[in-house]
Design a protein around this motif. Structure first.
Motif, PDB file in Angstrom:
ATOM      1  N   ALA A 228       0.825  -1.209   0.000  1.00 15.28           N
ATOM      2  CA  ALA A 228       0.000   0.000   0.000  1.00 15.28           C
ATOM      3  C   ALA A 228       0.858   1.258   0.000  1.00 15.28           C
ATOM      4  CB  ALA A 228      -0.942  -0.009   1.202  1.00 15.28           C
ATOM      5  N   GLU A 229       1.908   1.260   0.799  1.00 15.52           N
ATOM      6  CA  GLU A 229       2.803   2.415   0.821  1.00 15.52           C
ATOM      7  C   GLU A 229       3.595   2.528  -0.467  1.00 15.52           C
ATOM      8  OE1 GLU A 229       5.114   2.254   4.511  1.00 15.52           O
ATOM      9  OE2 GLU A 229       3.923   3.983   5.152  1.00 15.52           O
ATOM     10  N   ARG A 230       4.063   1.394  -0.969  1.00 15.67           N
ATOM     11  CA  ARG A 230       4.876   1.383  -2.186  1.00 15.67           C
ATOM     12  C   ARG A 230       4.105   1.946  -3.379  1.00 15.67           C
ATOM     13  NH1 ARG A 230      10.370   0.132  -3.411  1.00 15.67           N
ATOM     14  NH2 ARG A 230      10.475  -0.610  -5.556  1.00 15.67           N
ATOM     15  N   LEU A 231       2.824   1.601  -3.473  1.00 11.14           N
ATOM     16  CA  LEU A 231       2.007   2.047  -4.605  1.00 11.14           C
ATOM     17  C   LEU A 231       1.403   3.421  -4.392  1.00 11.14           C
ATOM     18  CD1 LEU A 231       0.034  -1.221  -5.493  1.00 11.14           C
ATOM     19  CD2 LEU A 231       2.151  -0.371  -6.520  1.00 11.14           C
ATOM     20  N   GLY A 232       1.498   3.941  -3.160  1.00 16.32           N
ATOM     21  CA  GLY A 232       0.774   5.166  -2.862  1.00 16.32           C
ATOM     22  C   GLY A 232      -0.720   4.939  -2.994  1.00 16.32           C
TER      23      GLY A 232
END
Length: 260
Positions: A228-232
């Motif tokens: 989730a953080e990696r993809l924004g």
């Protein structure tokens, strides 16, 4: 001589409203796009990994972003916008953009621009995607979704590289879930970005992307948070088994979360 590698898009035809004449207003016409990109580095040594090359989707996406920006009077303005979008990618060293009108005359009329530096501002293009931890059956929401499978719940082989074994088990769980739901498996950032731009749901197989990420446990909840953080992502939702507690969020986690 050490010649640069190039990728290209040829004979890409779309309809759009464009042109300075009154007769062209309110009348979509066919445009043909030819794009060639000189790469900043050679493709030798990328080990057949899609995330280490300039994806062809960058080229079609630049055309889409240019056409979505505004209505243009001039082909030159549209071509500049497309060139800027492509040159925003670090793997693009030089780009040639040709845009032609196909409906004005019996032949084609157009313009070709060659740029190493953009002359207009590129837009930040990031298609929204939602990450869902799939711990139970649920009705999938509309739009782009990356499903993170739960652990398969089967005994794993002992010995060797335990983390690698756990990641491969999660990849198998992804393939099984995708088959059950009739979805595609995505195991690279390029495929996830494609799913976002196309508004599709996919199941994420994590091993390829996280194998070399130090300190990241091969645990489904941790992987969902990382993705989730990696993809924004616009949101991370937990579809947990009945009575299961919601995972504790790490400090500084900024993606909105919820339950399904």
């Amino acid at each position: 001589m050490d010649q640069p590698d190039r990728i290209h898009l040829r004979d890409y035809v779309l309809s759009a409203e464009i042109g300075a004449f009154q007769t062209e207003r309110g009348q979509p016409q066919r445009l043909r796009f030819d794009i060639e990109v000189e790469l900043a580095t050679h493709v030798v040594g990328v080990n057949d990994e899609v995330d280490r090359i300039l994806s062809y989707d960058i080229l079609t996406g630049a055309v889409a972003a240019g056409l979505a920006d505004r209505r243009y009077d001039l082909l030159e303005t549209l071509a500049e916008k497309i060139a800027a979008q492509i040159l925003a990618h670090p793997r693009a060293a030089q780009v040639s953009v040709t845009v032609e009108k196909l409906d004005r005359i019996p032949g084609a009329l157009g313009v070709t621009l060659v740029r190493r530096q953009p002359r207009v501002k590129a837009d930040q293009v990031q298609a929204p995607i939602r990450v869902i931890f799939h711990g139970r059956e649920l009705a999938l929401p509309e739009g782009a979704v990356a499903l993170v499978p739960d652990a398969p719940g089967l005994p794993l082989p002992q010995g060797g590289n335990a983390r690698e074994i756990e990641l491969l088990a999660l990849d198998q769980a992804a393939w099984a879930l995708a088959g059950h739901l009739g979805l595609t498996v995505a195991d690279s950032r390029t495929e996830l970005d494609w799913a976002a731009s196309e508004g599709r749901a996919v199941v994420w197989a994590p091993a390829r992307m996280v194998r070399d990420v130090a300190g990241l446990a091969a645990e489904p909840h941790a992987l969902a948070l990382w993705l989730a953080e990696r993809l924004g992502a616009i949101r991370l939702d937990w579809a947990l088994p009945e009575g299961a507690p919601e995972p504790v969020l790490p400090a500084g986690f900024r993606v909105p979360t919820g339950h399904l």
